[in-house]
Write a protein that holds these residues in place. Structure first.
Motif, PDB file in Angstrom:
ATOM      1  N   ASN A  97       0.845  -1.185   0.000  1.00  0.00           N
ATOM      2  CA  ASN A  97       0.000   0.000   0.000  1.00  0.00           C
ATOM      3  C   ASN A  97       0.881   1.235   0.000  1.00  0.00           C
ATOM      4  O   ASN A  97       1.629   1.467   0.949  1.00  0.00           O
ATOM      5  CB  ASN A  97      -0.912   0.018   1.233  1.00  0.00           C
ATOM      6  N   TYR A  98       0.820   1.994  -1.067  1.00  0.00           N
ATOM      7  CA  TYR A  98       1.599   3.217  -1.140  1.00  0.00           C
ATOM      8  C   TYR A  98       0.822   4.360  -0.481  1.00  0.00           C
ATOM      9  O   TYR A  98      -0.401   4.316  -0.371  1.00  0.00           O
ATOM     10  CB  TYR A  98       1.929   3.547  -2.595  1.00  0.00           C
ATOM     11  N   LYS A  99       1.546   5.372  -0.078  1.00  0.00           N
ATOM     12  CA  LYS A  99       0.932   6.467   0.663  1.00  0.00           C
ATOM     13  C   LYS A  99      -0.055   7.230  -0.223  1.00  0.00           C
ATOM     14  O   LYS A  99       0.262   7.591  -1.357  1.00  0.00           O
ATOM     15  CB  LYS A  99       2.026   7.397   1.192  1.00  0.00           C
ATOM     16  N   LYS A 100      -1.240   7.467   0.316  1.00  0.00           N
ATOM     17  CA  LYS A 100      -2.299   8.131  -0.457  1.00  0.00           C
ATOM     18  C   LYS A 100      -2.350   9.633  -0.214  1.00  0.00           C
ATOM     19  O   LYS A 100      -2.897  10.373  -1.023  1.00  0.00           O
ATOM     20  CB  LYS A 100      -3.658   7.514  -0.111  1.00  0.00           C
ATOM     21  N   ARG A 101      -1.780  10.104   0.881  1.00  0.00           N
ATOM     22  CA  ARG A 101      -1.743  11.536   1.152  1.00  0.00           C
ATOM     23  C   ARG A 101      -0.599  11.821   2.118  1.00  0.00           C
ATOM     24  O   ARG A 101      -0.147  10.938   2.861  1.00  0.00           O
ATOM     25  CB  ARG A 101      -3.071  12.020   1.739  1.00  0.00           C
ATOM     26  N   PHE A 102      -0.147  13.064   2.112  1.00  0.00           N
ATOM     27  CA  PHE A 102       0.969  13.471   2.957  1.00  0.00           C
ATOM     28  C   PHE A 102       0.562  14.651   3.841  1.00  0.00           C
ATOM     29  O   PHE A 102      -0.112  15.579   3.378  1.00  0.00           O
ATOM     30  CB  PHE A 102       2.166  13.888   2.097  1.00  0.00           C
ATOM     31  N   THR A 156      -1.840  12.335  -2.804  1.00  0.00           N
ATOM     32  CA  THR A 156      -0.672  12.011  -3.618  1.00  0.00           C
ATOM     33  C   THR A 156      -0.873  12.379  -5.080  1.00  0.00           C
ATOM     34  O   THR A 156       0.060  12.834  -5.744  1.00  0.00           O
ATOM     35  CB  THR A 156      -0.353  10.505  -3.488  1.00  0.00           C
ATOM     36  N   TYR A 210       9.952  13.475   5.448  1.00  0.00           N
ATOM     37  CA  TYR A 210      10.571  12.271   4.879  1.00  0.00           C
ATOM     38  C   TYR A 210      11.704  12.694   3.961  1.00  0.00           C
ATOM     39  O   TYR A 210      11.586  13.682   3.239  1.00  0.00           O
ATOM     40  CB  TYR A 210       9.564  11.460   4.058  1.00  0.00           C
ATOM     41  N   LEU A 249      11.040   8.181   0.646  1.00  0.00           N
ATOM     42  CA  LEU A 249       9.917   8.403  -0.257  1.00  0.00           C
ATOM     43  C   LEU A 249       9.948   7.442  -1.434  1.00  0.00           C
ATOM     44  O   LEU A 249       8.959   6.775  -1.741  1.00  0.00           O
ATOM     45  CB  LEU A 249       9.937   9.851  -0.768  1.00  0.00           C
ATOM     46  N   GLU A 266      10.001   3.441  -0.185  1.00  0.00           N
ATOM     47  CA  GLU A 266       8.977   2.860   0.675  1.00  0.00           C
ATOM     48  C   GLU A 266       7.566   3.422   0.486  1.00  0.00           C
ATOM     49  O   GLU A 266       6.583   2.697   0.645  1.00  0.00           O
ATOM     50  CB  GLU A 266       9.371   3.038   2.157  1.00  0.00           C
ATOM     51  N   LEU A 267       7.447   4.692   0.147  1.00  0.00           N
ATOM     52  CA  LEU A 267       6.144   5.345   0.256  1.00  0.00           C
ATOM     53  C   LEU A 267       5.456   5.658  -1.067  1.00  0.00           C
ATOM     54  O   LEU A 267       4.233   5.780  -1.106  1.00  0.00           O
ATOM     55  CB  LEU A 267       6.289   6.655   1.047  1.00  0.00           C
ATOM     56  N   ASP A 314       4.469   5.074  -5.193  1.00  0.00           N
ATOM     57  CA  ASP A 314       4.265   4.076  -6.243  1.00  0.00           C
ATOM     58  C   ASP A 314       5.297   4.305  -7.347  1.00  0.00           C
ATOM     59  O   ASP A 314       5.311   5.364  -7.987  1.00  0.00           O
ATOM     60  CB  ASP A 314       2.849   4.221  -6.803  1.00  0.00           C
TER      61      ASP A 314
END
Length: 257
Positions: free
Chosen positions: A142-147, A160, A188, A193, A196-197, A199
């Motif tokens: 699961n990649y990060k959807k928002r920061f 994202t 980060y 980034l 790990e985070l 796509d």
């Protein structure tokens, strides 16, 4: 023991050779190729390789194109920046699947596995636990959807898909939105980034300082010393938006995915 190495990134190629020379001097890289066409020619002209080391994105396309047209009977260790091809890889005698940036211990483990299989009197078999592990990682990734980003004294969640790029300056990582020149601070660094985070099908680190979003890319132009200069929707980072020379080939493959 003869190895065919398919790799078009000079730094990755150098690292693989150093790891082999240092830990497996009895392994011989018989030939190195940089493109799908060269890979196919090498297999057709010499079908007695013992092991293949294959990057998936080569200079002129995906190595799977060649693998679908030639007869392969030896194990393959895939080394790639993308985890999205792991299932496809196991359709092609995959012994192991290693993600870039290359971890030396991880590659040594793969070579050691091959060495054990080669010296085993029984019929060599791929370790199914590797497939199971990759399958778990692939399906659960699961990649990060928002920061959560800081602007002045305020904090804001930024989806994202609205991000144009991340860049680093003086030890601080900034986020910029598509269609905007405002910059936000995020907690980060670029390594975290990109590894790990984010796509990897959507974000690409074009040099040490900048990660761009594919959806924000507007234009590419030739630049000095074989590099590329980019224009993205939003910020103007001047010379920072230059694709490093050693990344140009992989970058072109990325945008044509």
């Amino acid at each position: 023991m003869k190895i065919l190495l398919a790799e078009d990134e000079p730094l990755a190629l150098k690292k693989i050779k150093i790891i082999l020379e240092r830990n497996f001097p009895h392994f011989e890289i018989f030939e190195t190729v940089e493109s799908v066409a060269e890979f196919e020619d090498a297999i057709n002209s010499n079908d007695n390789y013992d092991l293949l080391l294959c990057d998936i994105h080569l200079a002129d396309g995906l190595v799977f194109e060649a693998l679908s047209r030639v007869s392969i009977t030896c194990p393959i260790i895939f080394i790639t920046a993308y985890d999205s091809y792991s299932l496809e890889a196991f359709n092609h005698f995959c012994l192991d699947y290693i993600l870039k940036p290359i971890d030396e211990d991880r590659l040594i483990e793969a070579f050691s596995k091959y060495d054990r299989l080669r010296n085993d009197s029984s019929t060599p078999k791929v370790d199914t636990s590797v497939f199971e592990q990759i399958l778990r990682n692939y399906t659960s990734k699961n990649y990060k959807k928002r920061f959560l980003a800081k602007f002045g004294s305020k904090f804001k969640f930024i989806p994202t898909e609205e991000i144009s790029c991340f860049y680093s300056k003086d030890g601080i990582t900034y986020l910029m939105k598509i269609g905007s020149t405002q910059k936000f601070i995020v907690d980060y660094n670029l390594n975290v980034l990109v590894e790990e985070l984010l796509d990897p099908l959507k974000f690409y680190r074009i040099n040490r300082s900048v990660i761009i979003h594919l959806d924000g890319l507007m234009e590419m132009r030739p630049y000095t010393n074989g590099r590329l200069s980019l224009t993205i929707d939003g910020p103007n980072l001047e010379d920072a938006l230059v694709v490093a020379r050693e990344k140009v080939s992989d970058f072109k493959n990325w945008i044509n995915q």
